[in-house]
Design an enzyme around this catalytic site. Structure first.
Site, short mmCIF file in Angstrom:
data_model
loop_
_atom_site.label_atom_id
_atom_site.label_comp_id
_atom_site.label_asym_id
_atom_site.label_seq_id
_atom_site.Cartn_x
_atom_site.Cartn_y
_atom_site.Cartn_z
CG ASP A 232 52.62 -92.45 -2.52
OD1 ASP A 232 53.68 -92.27 -2.32
OD2 ASP A 232 51.76 -93.01 -1.50
C1 BGC Z 1 54.47 -92.26 0.93
C2 BGC Z 1 53.93 -90.84 0.67
C3 BGC Z 1 55.25 -89.72 0.62
C4 BGC Z 1 56.16 -90.66 -0.64
C5 BGC Z 1 57.31 -89.85 -0.72
C6 BGC Z 1 55.39 -92.61 -0.09
O1 BGC Z 1 55.83 -93.79 0.62
O2 BGC Z 1 53.05 -92.87 0.83
O3 BGC Z 1 53.08 -90.23 1.54
O4 BGC Z 1 54.79 -88.63 0.18
O5 BGC Z 1 56.39 -91.78 -0.11
O6 BGC Z 1 58.21 -89.57 0.38
#
Ligand code: BGC
Length: 765
Positions: A232
């Site tokens: 993530d």
């Molecule tokens: C989120 C993800 C997301 C990623 C990119 C993160 O903070 O938890 O779900 O895909 O950011 O935006």
């Protein structure tokens, strides 16, 4: 673009180039290697729309995203219980990615709804792992059939926003596997997502990104996953440990810092080059698949208006009619008042990384104009919880003079979002007050809800109808109007339980944990599994939803037979077909979600009262009957057993329940299941005599050991035989552990007798 040959490329790459590939170039692109003509590919959020950041020169630095279609969010989508519908949404998103040159859509999110307080529940499907897994698999299949990848997220146990980047979810092995990994396992096996995104949090003290047990032992070795694992955004902790654990790609860019750590580790011998090559191979495979896709679909442009229609049709099939005392459907001839800001400015999605720059938004107030004249009053503000007396009075006057008041209510953005959890499950005070006050001047009140997760409804007994739209995407308004007027017939059912109050919820005492840890003490009992086990009332149960028509359930058969219950007997690994006839007995066409639950009668293993094991959504014209057939398999009976670290279906009686909701079981039949797995019964000093009697294959060593004591104490004149005395002794020793037998027997029994008995019993297993 020229297709790359992965092995050749790896052999030509320097160590530095390999390391560089393992982290992103920026927020959304993998790195390119110009020397080798290796291009980069772009990923974008996800999940219910395309949030592609606009990097055109005109928007440079503004982090705006391009206009796209906002579909209903996952909490709404799951209420459709409709695999085809979800696949269709995935398909539309895949086409949008093709059109916008995106290789991977960052979704779907399939984390469990452990508590209704999780701020991101609107992005997740369900409290039930089977349903979440089925919905996730349909979504991934839909996207990926367009040669676009998905990123199944957030792996795993990311069930809250509070301290999501550091907290450790403390979960026992059974709960982790049975409740929190099952949906992931299902999607991995059924849909093979191109990528998986690990979660920010730790599980039992180990960050997901460097958790070998999770990323390699379970995901790859047990489930056979072959794709890539990315972090993530910002979830990386120890880069080299993560690589060894099976984490391939770090997102977003770490400005080359972690690449240097990889190079250093290979050079000083603490990281094998093979481990690095494996990650590089997976990253190159992703790039290669993306290049193929671009070749195949180059120049494709999707039709936004058509996709908007898909969003509307989807929203209509997801909405859940929670109550209807005959107020719905509305008639065009009624004098109708629409009340509430959400009629004019609906809440259609949540905030955070999934937020879509909608291409257009249908409001109920605009859409209703084509059908009927309605009066309108705003009723409340969404930026403030307090009642505005002027808005309230205006709404009361509008409602009073109508035949029916339709109040559009729900949760404003400030109440639920990515990045924070809710602290309560109530709607804003001003909205609850508005509904209560309107009920005093108008007998016919309908409430249309816009919320991403369960809420309380203190006014439920006073209103005539409630239509739950959830966060229904950009066509929410058009869908709501069609549902209100009966142009579409509501057919969704709740994918989560609505509790009576927050204090009733399973994780209430353990959410969100302390600064470092959150204990999942409720174990496997989340959602309806908890409310059923504790025989608690809920506001609305899992699987519940009404229609403008009614359905009859009959003719339940097992493998084509409806013979008496006790005659059904199967091995745990046999497929079992269950069929049932569903008839639309009303005057209008509709669709029914038929649910199959399994009840286990061997409660020794602390099983839930019932668990969803299949479902089907059946479209039926008025008067029509269709037969629905389900196929059950080993996993339908099984639970995760910690002794064998695997799934296990104990022998015994099970009930197959066919229901219209988790609390409305229409038909049932019992079956007897015989296990094909033998769980070894391993005896140690603490094992009780009673357990040896019940579970050991070879019980003789215990008898022999105790007989030695009987013989030592047996008196000639005793009225009982030695065998009878042995029986008495065993009876008295029921709960006594083997080591304690020493204290209650004559000197003749020695410690080594006990140890010998244990060894002999264990040999027999
Ligand atoms: C989120 C993800 C997301 C990623 C990119 C993160 O903070 O938890 O779900 O895909 O950011 O935006």
């Amino acid at each position: 673009m020229k297709k790359i040959t992965i092995d050749n490329l790896i052999s030509e790459m320097t160590l530095e180039e390999k390391a560089s590939l393992c982290s992103a170039a920026d927020a959304w692109h993998t790195k390119k290697i110009e020397r080798l003509n290796l291009p980069s590919v772009m990923v974008s959020d996800g999940p219910h729309g395309l949030r592609k950041e606009d990097d055109s020169p005109a928007h440079f630095g503004l982090l705006e995203s391009i206009e796209a279609i906002c579909f209903p969010t996952a909490s709404a989508l799951a209420c459709s219980f409709d695999r085809d519908l979800i696949e269709n949404v995935g398909n539309a998103l895949g086409k949008e990615c093709q059109s916008e040159d995106i290789s991977v859509l960052l979704g779907p999110g399939i984390n469990m709804k452990r508590s209704p307080l999780c701020g991101r529940n609107f992005e997740y499907f369900s409290e039930d792992p089977y349903l979440a897994g089925e919905m996730g698999a349909a979504f991934v299949n839909g996207v990926q059939k367009n040669d676009i990848g998905t990123s199944l997220k957030h792996f795993a146990a990311n069930n809250q926003e509070w301290r999501r980047m550091s907290i450790s979810a403390e979960i026992d092995e059974r709960t982790l596997n049975e409740t929190y990994l099952t949906a992931f396992e299902k999607v991995v096996k059924q849909a093979k997502p191109w990528t998986i995104m690990c979660s920010y949090n730790q599980i039992n003290g180990e960050y997901s990104c460097e958790n070998k047990e999770l990323l390699t032992d379970t995901l790859r070795d047990k489930w056979g996953y072959e794709g890539l694992v990315m972090t993530d955004w910002g979830a990386m902790n120890d880069r080299v440990k993560a690589l060894k654990a099976g984490l391939d790609l770090e997102m977003p860019s770490s400005h080359g810092e972690t690449d240097k750590l990889i190079v250093k580790a290979v050079n000083d011998g603490t990281l094998d080059i093979e481990t690095l090559d494996t990650a590089v191979r997976r990253i190159l495979t992703l790039v290669d698949n993306s290049l193929d896709s671009k070749d195949k679909h180059s120049g494709f442009k999707y039709d936004m208006e058509w996709h908007h229609e898909i969003a509307q049709e989807t929203a209509e099939n997801c909405a859940v009619l929670l109550k209807n005392n005959g107020a719905l459907p509305l008639s065009k001839n009624q004098n109708i008042a629409f009340i509430g800001e959400f009629a004019d400015n609906p809440r259609i999605q949540g905030g955070g990384s999934s937020h879509i720059n909608c291409h257009k938004i249908d409001t109920a107030l605009n859409c209703v104009k084509e059908l009927a004249d309605v009066t309108y009053a705003k009723g409340y503000n969404t930026d403030n919880e307090q009642t505005d007396e002027n808005l309230l009075n205006e709404a009361l006057n509008t409602a009073k003079n109508a035949d029916v008041a339709v109040i559009f209510a729900g949760l404003p953005d400030a109440f639920e979002n990515e990045g924070f959890d809710r602290t309560h499950i109530d709607m804003p005070k001003c909205q609850n007050e508005l509904i209560e006050e309107i009920c005093k001047v108008q007998k016919n009140v309908v409430v249309v809800l816009h919320n991403g997760s369960a809420i309380t409804m203190p006014w439920l007994g006073k209103v005539n109808a409630v239509l739950e739209m959830y966060l229904a995407g950009e066509a929410s308004g058009a869908a709501a109007v069609n549902l209100l007027f009966g142009i579409a017939n509501p057919s969704g059912k709740l994918a989560e339980s609505f509790p009576m109050q927050l204090e009733d919820t399973p994780a209430y005492l353990n959410f969100p944990g302390n600064r470092d840890k959150v204990n999942y003490n409720e174990g496997i009992f989340i959602g309806y599994r908890y409310y059923d086990k504790k025989k608690m009332n809920v506001l609305f149960p899992f699987g519940y939803g009404l229609s403008y028509t009614k359905f009859r359930y009959d003719n339940m058969k097992i493998n084509g037979n409806d013979i008496s219950e006790s005659d059904f007997s199967f091995k745990d690994n046999e497929n079992v077909n269950v069929s049932v006839d569903i008839t639309n007995i009303g005057d209008v066409d509709g669709a029914e979600i038929v649910q199959l639950y399994i009840r286990n009668h061997i409660d020794e293993d602390n099983r839930p009262v019932k668990e969803l094991k299949d479902f089907a959504k059946v479209k039926l014209a008025a008067g029509e009957t269709k037969t629905v057939t389900f196929t059950l398999n080993f996993r339908s009976w099984a639970y995760y057993n910690e002794t064998i670290h695997d799934w296990y279906a104990p022998s015994g009686e099970y009930k197959i329940l066919i229901g219209a909701s988790s609390r409305d079981i229409k038909l049932q039949k019992a079956v007897s299941i015989t296990s094909t797995t033998k769980i070894p019964f391993v005896v140690n000093k603490s094992t009780t005599c009673e357990d040896v009697e019940r579970f050991a294959k070879n019980k003789a060593p215990l008898d022999e050991m105790l007989m030695k004591c009987v013989k030592a104490q047996h008196k000639e004149e005793s009225p009982k035989t030695e065998e009878e005395e042995l029986k008495d002794l065993k009876c008295g020793f029921g709960g006594v552990p083997l080591h304690s037998t020493l204290s209650f027997t004559p000197d003749e029994l020695k410690y080594e007798d006990i140890q010998n008995a244990i060894n002999e019993i264990n040999k027999g297993e």
